[in-house]
Write a protein that holds these residues in place. Structure first.
Motif, short mmCIF file in Angstrom:
data_model
loop_
_atom_site.label_atom_id
_atom_site.label_comp_id
_atom_site.label_asym_id
_atom_site.label_seq_id
_atom_site.Cartn_x
_atom_site.Cartn_y
_atom_site.Cartn_z
N GLU A 134 50.92 87.82 -22.90
CA GLU A 134 51.57 89.09 -23.27
C GLU A 134 50.60 90.21 -23.64
OE1 GLU A 134 54.61 88.47 -26.20
OE2 GLU A 134 55.33 86.64 -25.23
N SER A 188 51.55 89.63 -31.81
CA SER A 188 51.68 90.99 -32.34
C SER A 188 53.13 91.37 -32.62
CB SER A 188 51.04 91.99 -31.38
OG SER A 188 51.71 91.95 -30.14
N GLY A 244 42.86 93.22 -37.81
CA GLY A 244 42.75 92.07 -36.92
C GLY A 244 43.91 91.97 -35.97
N GLY A 245 44.53 93.08 -35.67
CA GLY A 245 45.77 93.11 -34.92
C GLY A 245 45.67 92.68 -33.49
N GLY A 246 45.27 91.47 -33.28
CA GLY A 246 45.28 90.93 -31.93
C GLY A 246 44.45 91.73 -30.96
N ASP A 276 48.47 84.22 -33.36
CA ASP A 276 48.60 85.62 -33.76
C ASP A 276 49.42 86.32 -32.69
OD1 ASP A 276 48.35 88.27 -34.32
OD2 ASP A 276 46.18 88.25 -34.59
N ARG A 318 48.99 89.50 -41.48
CA ARG A 318 47.90 89.75 -40.54
C ARG A 318 46.78 90.51 -41.25
NH1 ARG A 318 50.64 91.65 -36.72
NH2 ARG A 318 50.56 89.76 -35.52
N GLY A 350 44.32 96.00 -24.49
CA GLY A 350 44.66 96.89 -25.59
C GLY A 350 45.26 96.11 -26.74
N LYS A 351 45.80 96.83 -27.68
CA LYS A 351 46.41 96.20 -28.85
C LYS A 351 47.67 95.45 -28.45
CE LYS A 351 45.69 98.00 -33.43
NZ LYS A 351 45.01 99.16 -33.90
N GLY A 352 47.85 94.31 -29.04
CA GLY A 352 49.08 93.59 -28.81
C GLY A 352 48.87 92.28 -28.07
N GLY A 353 49.96 91.54 -27.94
CA GLY A 353 49.88 90.28 -27.23
C GLY A 353 49.65 89.11 -28.16
N ILE A 354 49.48 87.95 -27.55
CA ILE A 354 49.35 86.73 -28.34
C ILE A 354 47.92 86.21 -28.27
CG2 ILE A 354 50.11 84.33 -28.51
CD1 ILE A 354 52.75 85.34 -27.16
N TYR A 355 47.38 85.88 -29.40
CA TYR A 355 46.05 85.28 -29.44
C TYR A 355 46.12 83.98 -30.21
CZ TYR A 355 44.05 89.55 -27.55
OH TYR A 355 43.74 90.58 -26.72
N THR A 362 38.76 91.57 -27.23
CA THR A 362 37.48 92.25 -27.03
C THR A 362 36.81 91.73 -25.78
OG1 THR A 362 36.60 90.66 -28.58
CG2 THR A 362 36.97 92.87 -29.41
#
Lengths: 487, 556
Positions: free
Chosen positions: B498, B440, A96-98, B438, A92, A69-74, A101
Motif C-alpha cells: 500500500e 499508516s 516515523g510515519g511510515g 506500521d 507512532r 511517499g508517506k503512507g503504506g504499510i511497513y 527511504t
C-alpha cells in the motif's frame, strides 16, 4: 603483491571544478540573492575573505527521483527489544510515519531536504558580487600612443636572444643546409665509386656485359650514404681479390678515382654540423593595445559634523569602491582627498584610517579634484570619475560655489557619484548639498548620480545603483565627449 | 589443515626475513605512528626483485599470504591509493569512481559533503574500495598504521573477494571494463557538449539521473560472454554496435505507418496487447523513444550501464559489509596469533572494530553488524552446532569445512535471499529482534513478532523483505506502448504494501520521461489484483485519455 600509489599530491579537489561551476551557474540567481543578503552582515573590508557561506533554497538543488511517499504499510525489524511482546501497541513515534527511504533520498514528504548551505571562495564571491557592475560611460581612449603593448608572435628571425631560440626550426634549417651541401659531394663520390666498380667488376670470371649497370640499379632506392658504404665495401673486397691481376692502366685509374672520393669525403667532413645561419629565433612584435585608463577621485568630508556613524558608512562605501576598482580594472588610478575647510590629497592609509575634524567647506575638495585633473590627468586620455561622500552640511554659501565648480567640471569627467551619509531619518534639508545637487543630477542624468546612506544596509543598494550596467543607447551624451575627443 | 598452516607461516617468515625489522615491522611502524614507515631491506636481500618497497605494500603482501594460503580467498589484484581528505570528498561525489563526466549534481554533492565535513556533522570514511580489476582501495592519509592494516584487510581482501566471487557482481558488472566505460562516457559527453551545447547534455543527464534506480535489469538477461573468450566478445560487441547503429525512428515513415493503421486500430477490436514488462525504463526509452537523437540514446545507454554496475552494491549491502567485516576480524586475529601485532595494537583494533560494528537499540539494523553476525554464526554452527541448529540448518550444522559453507553463502545470494536462507534463531535472539507493524491507516504501531519460537519465521521474512527491490524502491515497469494510436507510453507502478509514490518528485520524473519520449507518458499505480489506485501523466491531461483513442494533440 599489489600496487601502492600516493595520490595526495595529485589534483586535490580539482576534479570537480567544472561540476562546481555548473552547480553555481544553475543556482546563480539564488546565490546572487544570498550574496546580497550576506553583504550586510559581513565586514566589507574583508568581504569574501576565507569563504562566505551562502544558502540556496532546496528547490534549486533538488534532484527528483522515483521514491515512496508517506503512507503504506511497513514491517520494520529492529534490534534491542527487551520490553515489548506480541500484540503491544504504541503511538507512532514522531516523524516515523511510515516513511520509505530510498538510497540517499528522502522518502517522507516535503521536509526531507533542508535549504542548502555551502561556502563560496573569496574568488567566487567577488566574481559574482561585481559581475554585473561597471564604471559608467567608460570610453576606450587613446589607442595610438598607449604605453601598454602586448607582444604578438610574428614568424621567425635569424638573430635573437638565446632564450627565444626555436630548436625545432633551427634543426630543420640545419638539416636542410647540410643536405644541400653534402648532396653534390655525395653524388661525386658515388660516381667515382661506380666507375671503380665498373673497372673492377670486369675482372670477375663470370662477368657479363652490363653487370655493373645491374648492380647500380640494385642500389637505387637506398640513401646516398648507404649506397656509398655498400660500394666502398664491395670495391675493397673486389680490389683485394683482383689486385694481383689488375693492369697498370686500371690501377692508375682506380687510384685517381680513389683520390676523387677522398677529396669529396674530406669536403663533407668539413661541413659544420651547426652553423650560425641555421639558428632561428621566435619573433615577437610589440603591438600597441588600446587601453582604458581611468581615474577615480574619492572625496570625503572629515569635518566635525561627520560623526563615527557617518564616517564609518562612508568609509565602507569607499572600501567597497576600492575593491571593486582594483578587481575589475587593471588601469585605474585612485586619488584620495579629504577635506574640512581645506582639502588635502592623502594616501590610502590616511584616507581610511586617520582622524581629523574641523569645519566644512566642500568646494575646497572639488577644487582639489579640478587641480588634479588639470595638472596630472588629461581628460583627453583619462576616464575621470569623482566620488564624494558628505553628510550634506556645508559652509553657508559654499554650496553654490560647489555647483558652479562641478558644472564646469562636468564636460571633463565621465561620471560623478555623490553619497550622502546621515543618521536614519535625519537628512537635513535646506542648506544641505542634496537639494542643489539634485538640480545637477537632473540636468546631467547620465553622469551625475546620487545616493543616500542612512544605515549600513543602504550601502550595497546605493553602490549597485551607481555601478549597474546601463543601456548605453538610452544614456547618450556624445556632444560633451566629442568636444574633448576629436577622434 | 596443519600442513597448509605451516606453509603460510613459512611464506610469511620468508617474506619478513628480508627486512631489517623482520617480524617486528608492523609493531614498530605503529609505535612510530607512520604508515610510511621505512622498510629497510637486509644487505643480502637488497638485490632481490619483487619485494615490497613500502610498508603499505608489505601489509598488503602479508595479508595476501594469509588470505590466499590459509583461506584460499580469490581476489583481484590490489591497488592501494593513499588520498587526502579533500580527495576523499571528491571520491564521495563520484561514487568512488576515479573517472566521471561533468554534471552540476556532482558539484552539489561535493560542496554538500564538504560542508557537512567542515561543520563536523559527518566524519569521513576510512576507506572506499571500488569494484574494478585491479581493485582500487582509497585509504585516508590520516589513518594510523593499525587503521591502515584494518582498512586493507577489510577492503582489499574482504570486499575485493566479494566483488570477484559474488554472483550478483558476476552477473551484473564487468570489473575490467568499468573505468574504460566511464572514460568513454566522459569523453563522449564532452564531445556532445561541444556539438549540442552543455545545457542540452545537462538536461539529458538530469533525466537519466531521475531514472537512475530504474535503469537496471534486475535479472540477468543473457549469458555474459567470458571476457577471455575473444570471439564471443567480438560478437557481443558487434551486436551491441548494431544496436547503436539502428537508425532513429524516422518521423515521416512512422507517421505514415501510424496514419495507415489509424483506421484499423480505431475500428477493429484488436486483442489486448501483451504487457511489455520492462523494468529498465531508461534503456527502454533509449531503444524505443520514437524521435530521439542518436547521441542521446547512446548517452542514455551508457548511463544505464553505469547504473547496472552499481546495482549489485545496493542489493548486497549486508552481505558485502558482513563479509568484509568477517575477514578483517579474521585476518587481524591471525596477525595477533602470529605475533605480528602486539597487545596494544590489538586493543586499538578492537576499539575501531567496535566503532564500525556498532548497533544502537531500536534503530534499523547496521548492515555491517547484521552481515557479520550471520556469517559468524554460520561458522559457529559448523564448529559448535546445537540441537536447534540441527533442526533449522540440517545441511550446515556440524560441517567440518566451515570455510566452504561461508563461501557458498557469500557467492550465491543477495541480501534478501541471504537473510531468508541464513538468518538463524541464535542471531535473532542475540540482537533481540522484533517486528513492528506500521500501517499508516492506524494511529499506532503494533508489535507482531519478538525473538521467540513463534516469531522467528516472521522476523526472518520481514527483515528479508526490507531488502527486496520493492521494499527499497517503488517497483515500476513499462507496461504498454500505444504505437499505433497516440504513441503514449503506459507505465505501471506495482504497489507494494500500500505504499504510495512520492508524487511531487514523480511529477518531475514524468516530465523528464515525457521530454525523452516525445508523446504522453502515463503512470498507473496498480495493486496485485490489477485494481488501479492512482494515475499520473505528463502532460497531465493525458491521464484522462484511455490511451487507445488518438488524441488531437498528436503531431500529425
Amino acid at each position: 603483491m599489489g600496487t601502492v600509489i600516493d595520490r595526495r599530491t595529485g589534483g586535490t579537489g580539482k576534479k570537480f571544478t567544472t561540476s562546481r561551476d555548473r552547480f553555481m551557474k544553475r543556482n546563480k540567481k539564488q546565490i546572487r540573492d544570498a550574496i546580497d543578503r550576506s553583504i550586510n552582515d559581513s565586514d566589507i573590508k574583508d568581504i569574501g575573505k576565507g569563504g562566505t557561506d551562502v544558502t540556496v533554497p532546496k528547490d534549486g538543488v533538488h534532484e527528483p527521483g522515483i521514491n515512496h511517499g508517506k503512507g503504506g504499510i511497513y514491517d520494520k525489524v529492529l534490534p534491542g527489544n527487551d520490553q515489548y511482546n506480541v500484540g503491544d501497541k504504541a503511538p507512532r513515534p514522531e516523524g516515523g510515519g511510515g516513511g520509505g527511504t530510498g538510497p540517499g533520498e528522502p522518502g517522507d514528504g516535503d521536509d526531507g531536504e533542508d535549504d542548502f548551505t555551502f561556502a563560496l571562495t573569496e574568488e567566487e564571491f567577488l566574481n559574482i558580487l561585481f559581475e554585473d557592475l561597471e564604471l559608467p560611460n567608460l570610453d576606450k581612449k587613446n589607442a595610438e600612443d598607449a604605453e601598454v603593448t602586448t607582444p604578438v608572435r610574428k614568424g621567425f628571425i635569424t638573430d635573437g636572444s638565446p632564450h627565444k631560440m626555436d630548436l625545432k626550426r633551427s634543426k630543420r634549417t640545419q638539416i636542410q643546409r647540410t643536405l644541400a651541401i653534402k648532396k653534390p659531394l655525395q653524388k661525386e663520390i658515388l660516381a667515382n665509386l661506380l666507375e671503380q666498380y665498373s673497372i673492377l667488376s670486369k675482372y670477375a670470371p663470370d662477368y657479363e656485359d652490363g653487370d655493373e649497370k645491374k648492380y647500380e640499379q640494385s642500389l637505387e632506392g637506398k640513401t646516398y650514404s648507404d649506397r656509398i658504404d655498400l660500394l666502398q665495401n664491395k670495391n675493397s673486397e673486389l680490389y683485394d681479390l683482383y689486385s694481383p691481376v689488375l693492369s697498370e692502366d686500371d690501377k692508375d685509374k682506380l687510384d685517381e678515382l680513389g683520390k676523387g672520393v677522398k677529396d669529396a669525403a674530406e669536403k663533407i667532413s668539413l661541413v659544420p654540423t651547426w652553423n650560425k645561419v641555421d639558428l632561428r629565433y621566435r619573433n615577437h612584435e610589440q603591438k600597441p593595445t588600446p587601453t582604458t585608463k581611468a581615474l577615480m577621485v574619492c572625496m570625503m568630508d572629515v569635518s566635525g559634523s561627520m560623526d563615527e556613524h557617518k564616517k564609518a558608512n562612508a568609509k565602507l562605501f569607499y572600501m567597497l569602491l576600492y575593491r571593486f576598482l582594483k578587481r575589475k580594472y587593471r588601469q585605474v588610478d585612485v586619488a584620495f582627498i579629504r577635506h574640512t575647510t581645506t582639502a588635502e590629497e592623502v594616501d590610502e592609509q590616511t584616507f581610511f584610517y586617520d582622524r581629523k575634524s574641523g569645519g566644512t567647506k566642500v568646494s575646497t575638495a572639488i577644487e582639489k579634484m579640478q587641480d588634479i585633473i588639470d595638472t596630472r590627468y588629461s581628460p583627453a586620455d583619462w576616464n575621470i570619475y569623482g566620488a564624494q561622500a558628505s553628510d550634506g552640511e556645508n559652509w553657508g554659501g559654499d554650496t553654490q560655489l560647489c555647483v558652479e565648480l562641478l558644472e564646469k567640471m562636468m564636460p571633463q569627467i565621465q561620471a560623478y557619484f555623490y553619497t550622502e551619509v546621515v543618521w536614519p531619518g535625519n537628512q537635513r534639508w535646506g542648506e544641505a548639498l542634496w537639494d542643489d545637487y539634485e538640480a545637477l543630477a537632473s540636468k546631467h542624468s547620465d553622469k551625475f548620480f546620487m545616493g543616500l546612506i542612512e544605515e549600513r544596509k543602504d550601502i550595497w543598494p546605493v553602490f549597485k545603483d551607481f555601478f549597474q550596467k546601463r543601456d548605453n543607447n538610452a544614456v547618450s551624451a556624445p556632444s560633451m565627449r566629442s568636444s574633448l575627443n576629436p577622434a | 589443515m596443519t600442513e597448509e598452516t605451516k606453509d603460510y607461516k613459512k611464506s610469511l617468515e620468508d617474506l619478513l626475513s628480508h627486512y631489517e625489522d623482520g617480524w617486528e615491522i608492523f609493531i614498530k611502524a605503529n609505535k612510530a605512528g607512520r604508515w610510511d614507515y621505512p622498510v629497510n631491506k637486509k644487505e643480502a636481500s637488497k638485490d632481490i626483485p619483487g619485494l615490497p618497497k613500502t610498508w603499505l605494500d608489505l601489509v598488503e603482501t602479508a595479508f595476501g599470504i594469509i588470505a590466499k594460503e590459509k583461506y584460499g580467498l580469490d581476489c583481484y589484484e590490489n591497488q592501494i591509493d593513499v588520498i587526502s581528505s579533500d580527495q576523499m570528498l571528491d571520491a564521495y561525489a563520484s561514487n568512488g569512481m576515479p573517472v566521471s563526466y561533468e554534471h552540476w549534481s556532482f558539484g552539489k554533492q561535493r560542496v554538500m559533503e564538504e560542508q557537512l565535513y567542515r561543520q563536523g556533522k559527518r566524519g569521513l570514511a576510512y576507506e572506499i574500495v571500488i569494484n574494478t580489476d585491479p581493485a582500487i582501495a582509497y585509504c585516508m592519509e590520516n589513518n594510523s598504521p593499525l587503521m591502515q592494516m584494518l582498512v586493507i584487510a577489510h577492503a582489499s581482501f574482504g570486499h575485493n573477494n566479494f566483488f570477484k566471487k559474488n554472483t550478483m557482481f558476476q552477473q551484473h558488472t564487468e570489473a575490467q571494463r568499468i573505468i574504460n566505460h566511464l572514460e568513454q562516457l566522459r569523453d563522449f559527453a564532452r564531445e556532445c557538449e561541444d556539438l549540442y551545447g552543455y545545457e542540452e547534455v545537462e538536461k539529458l543527464f538530469d533525466a537519466c539521473h531521475a531514472l537512475q534506480y530504474h535503469s537496471v535489469y534486475r535479472y540477468p538477461r543473457k549469458q555474459k560472454p567470458a571476457l577471455n573468450d575473444e570471439t564471443s566478445k567480438a560478437q557481443a560487441l558487434e551486436k551491441k554496435a548494431e544496436r547503436f547503429m539502428k537508425p532513429s525512428d524516422d518521423i515521416i515513415t512512422r507517421g505514415m505507418k501510424a496514419s495507415k493503421n489509424f483506421g484499423e486500430a480505431a475500428n477493429s477490436n484488436t486483442p489486448k496487447k501483451q504487457r511489455i514488462g520492462e523494468e529498465n525504463i531508461l534503456m527502454y526509452l533509449a531503444d524505443n523513444a520514437p524521435n530521439l537523437d542518436e547521441w542521446k540514446r547512446k548517452i542514455m545507454r551508457m548511463v544505464a550501464y553505469k547504473s547496472q554496475y552499481f546495482f549489485p552494491q545496493m542489493q548486497t549491502k549486508v552481505m558485502n559489509e558482513g563479509w568484509a567485516s568477517f575477514w578483517h576480524i579474521t585476518l587481524m586475529n591471525d596477525m595477533e596469533e602470529l605475533g605480528l601485532i602486539d597487545d596494544g595494537m590489538y586493543l586499538e583494533f578492537m576499539q575501531s572494530n567496535g566503532g564500525v560494528l556498532f548497533q544502537p537499540d531500536f534503530n534499523p539494523m547496521n548492515p555491517y553488524v547484521l552481515g557479520f553476525a550471520i556469517f559468524n554464526d554460520l561458522k559457529r554452527m559448523c564448529q559448535n552446532p546445537t540441537e536447534e541448529d540441527k533442526e533449522w540448518f540440517p545441511d550446515i550444522a556440524g560441517r567440518e569445512d566451515w570455510l566452504n559453507v561461508l563461501k557458498e553463502a557469500m557467492e550465491n545470494f543477495k541480501d534478501e535471499t541471504f537473510i531468508l536462507q541464513y538468518l538463524s534463531p541464535k542471531v535473532i535472539r542475540d540482537h533481540k529482534l522484533l517486528t513492528i507493524h506500521d500501517d499508516s491507516k492506524e494511529d499506532y504501531v503494533e508489535v507482531t513478532a519478538v525473538h521467540n519460537k513463534k516469531g522467528y519465521q516472521e522476523i526472518i521474512e520481514s527483515l528479508a523483505s526490507t531488502y527486496n527491490f520493492g521494499g527499497l524502491l517503488p517497483n515500476i515497469d513499462v507496461a504498454e506502448y500505444n504505437r499505433n494510436t497516440d504513441r503514449s507510453l503506459i507505465l505501471e507502478h506495482h504497489i507494494h504494501k500500500e505504499r504510495p509514490l512520492y508524487k511531487k518528485d514523480m511529477d518531475e520524473v514524468l516530465k523528464h520521461m515525457h521530454r525523452l519520449w516525445g508523446y504522453p507518458v502515463i503512470l498507473r499505480s496498480v495493486d496485485e489484483t490489477g485494481k488501479e489506485w492512482d494515475k499520473m501523466a505528463c502532460p497531465p491531461k493525458a491521464a484522462n485519455d484511455t490511451g487507445s483513442a488518438p488524441s488531437l494533440g498528436s503531431p500529425f
